[in-house]
Design a protein around this motif. Sequence first.
Motif, PDB file in Angstrom:
ATOM      1  N   SER A 263      37.739  39.780  36.717  1.00  0.00           N
ATOM      2  CA  SER A 263      36.900  39.948  37.901  1.00  0.00           C
ATOM      3  C   SER A 263      36.830  38.658  38.698  1.00  0.00           C
ATOM      4  O   SER A 263      36.848  37.565  38.123  1.00  0.00           O
ATOM      5  N   ARG A 264      36.734  38.822  40.003  1.00  0.00           N
ATOM      6  CA  ARG A 264      36.423  37.707  40.888  1.00  0.00           C
ATOM      7  C   ARG A 264      35.008  37.981  41.368  1.00  0.00           C
ATOM      8  O   ARG A 264      34.744  39.036  41.951  1.00  0.00           O
ATOM      9  N   VAL A 265      34.098  37.055  41.101  1.00  0.00           N
ATOM     10  CA  VAL A 265      32.694  37.248  41.443  1.00  0.00           C
ATOM     11  C   VAL A 265      32.327  36.358  42.625  1.00  0.00           C
ATOM     12  O   VAL A 265      32.647  35.170  42.642  1.00  0.00           O
ATOM     13  N   LEU A 266      31.653  36.963  43.588  1.00  0.00           N
ATOM     14  CA  LEU A 266      31.124  36.248  44.735  1.00  0.00           C
ATOM     15  C   LEU A 266      29.621  36.161  44.521  1.00  0.00           C
ATOM     16  O   LEU A 266      28.920  37.175  44.523  1.00  0.00           O
ATOM     17  N   GLU A 267      29.140  34.943  44.285  1.00  0.00           N
ATOM     18  CA  GLU A 267      27.719  34.715  44.003  1.00  0.00           C
ATOM     19  C   GLU A 267      27.232  33.623  44.945  1.00  0.00           C
ATOM     20  O   GLU A 267      27.622  32.460  44.803  1.00  0.00           O
ATOM     21  N   GLY A 268      26.404  33.997  45.907  1.00  0.00           N
ATOM     22  CA  GLY A 268      25.972  33.032  46.918  1.00  0.00           C
ATOM     23  C   GLY A 268      27.190  32.472  47.629  1.00  0.00           C
ATOM     24  O   GLY A 268      28.032  33.218  48.121  1.00  0.00           O
ATOM     25  N   ASN A 269      27.305  31.150  47.653  1.00  0.00           N
ATOM     26  CA  ASN A 269      28.473  30.512  48.265  1.00  0.00           C
ATOM     27  C   ASN A 269      29.541  30.155  47.239  1.00  0.00           C
ATOM     28  O   ASN A 269      30.470  29.410  47.551  1.00  0.00           O
ATOM     29  N   ASN A 270      29.403  30.663  46.029  1.00  0.00           N
ATOM     30  CA  ASN A 270      30.351  30.368  44.963  1.00  0.00           C
ATOM     31  C   ASN A 270      31.252  31.562  44.690  1.00  0.00           C
ATOM     32  O   ASN A 270      30.842  32.710  44.838  1.00  0.00           O
ATOM     33  N   ILE A 271      32.452  31.250  44.250  1.00  0.00           N
ATOM     34  CA  ILE A 271      33.382  32.290  43.840  1.00  0.00           C
ATOM     35  C   ILE A 271      34.063  31.804  42.567  1.00  0.00           C
ATOM     36  O   ILE A 271      34.430  30.634  42.458  1.00  0.00           O
ATOM     37  N   PHE A 272      34.165  32.691  41.570  1.00  0.00           N
ATOM     38  CA  PHE A 272      34.769  32.312  40.297  1.00  0.00           C
ATOM     39  C   PHE A 272      35.364  33.539  39.628  1.00  0.00           C
ATOM     40  O   PHE A 272      35.077  34.673  40.001  1.00  0.00           O
ATOM     41  N   ILE A 273      36.190  33.278  38.637  1.00  0.00           N
ATOM     42  CA  ILE A 273      36.851  34.333  37.871  1.00  0.00           C
ATOM     43  C   ILE A 273      36.074  34.551  36.581  1.00  0.00           C
ATOM     44  O   ILE A 273      35.626  33.594  35.946  1.00  0.00           O
ATOM     45  N   VAL A 274      35.914  35.806  36.209  1.00  0.00           N
ATOM     46  CA  VAL A 274      35.271  36.145  34.937  1.00  0.00           C
ATOM     47  C   VAL A 274      36.283  36.939  34.121  1.00  0.00           C
ATOM     48  O   VAL A 274      36.888  37.884  34.631  1.00  0.00           O
ATOM     49  N   GLN A 275      36.459  36.558  32.871  1.00  0.00           N
ATOM     50  CA  GLN A 275      37.438  37.212  32.003  1.00  0.00           C
ATOM     51  C   GLN A 275      36.899  38.530  31.445  1.00  0.00           C
ATOM     52  O   GLN A 275      36.953  38.786  30.248  1.00  0.00           O
ATOM     53  N   GLN A 276      36.379  39.352  32.336  1.00  0.00           N
ATOM     54  CA  GLN A 276      35.900  40.689  32.014  1.00  0.00           C
ATOM     55  C   GLN A 276      36.296  41.605  33.170  1.00  0.00           C
ATOM     56  O   GLN A 276      36.355  41.171  34.327  1.00  0.00           O
ATOM     57  N   LYS A 277      36.520  42.865  32.868  1.00  0.00           N
ATOM     58  CA  LYS A 277      36.788  43.849  33.912  1.00  0.00           C
ATOM     59  C   LYS A 277      35.503  44.049  34.722  1.00  0.00           C
ATOM     60  O   LYS A 277      34.400  43.930  34.169  1.00  0.00           O
ATOM     61  N   PRO A 278      35.627  44.380  36.006  1.00  0.00           N
ATOM     62  CA  PRO A 278      34.424  44.609  36.813  1.00  0.00           C
ATOM     63  C   PRO A 278      33.454  45.625  36.199  1.00  0.00           C
ATOM     64  O   PRO A 278      32.244  45.385  36.163  1.00  0.00           O
ATOM     65  N   LEU A 279      33.975  46.750  35.706  1.00  0.00           N
ATOM     66  CA  LEU A 279      33.097  47.754  35.125  1.00  0.00           C
ATOM     67  C   LEU A 279      32.379  47.225  33.888  1.00  0.00           C
ATOM     68  O   LEU A 279      31.216  47.553  33.653  1.00  0.00           O
TER      69      LEU A 279
END
Length: 181
Positions: free
Chosen positions: A28-44
């Motif tokens: 997953s690519r997460v957009l949180e506030g002004n930050n963006i990062f990759i999470v090693q989990q599927k979006p669901l």
Amino acid sequence: MEVRKSYCINQNTIAITPFFSEHGELFSRVLEGNNIFIVQQKPLLIIQESLLQFGGEYKGAVKAAKYHLGERYMVPIKISGLHHIYFLSDQSPKNHYCIWIALHHIEGFEKESLQRTRVYLSCGHVIIVSMRKKQFCDKLNLARQYKAMVEEPFYSLFKQLDGYMIIKELDELNYTIKKKE
């Protein structure tokens, strides 16, 4: 770009999009506030585990949404009523290209092309979803309707009791309701 092993949705989470690693793994690519990062989990999986963190469960969240909205496909999901966090998806959550967007971070939208819609989000972000403007509008209105159906009766309950005191006297079996003076 920062990489995290896991993630829990919070009030600053704006959107979760799919991201495929160089080995083809769905993350997953997460957009949180002004930050963006990759999470090693599927979006669901992020949706499912965030629900568990807030005391819910994915199948139950879908069932609750369908209870209020009727039998529908791709219903919005209440992550946390306490924090007013509701997410909607642009396509089936089973689809690897599904995007999840936080209802409270949607500021507007417009037609991008016949099959795509430009969605304006908090912090000046924009995301383009693969759905017609009318479809997105309907989905957004459904999510807003669901939020209102779930939250408004809860808040009106408190308004009805406004001005009352509920008290149990030491020698009484039941609580009594008295008007505040």
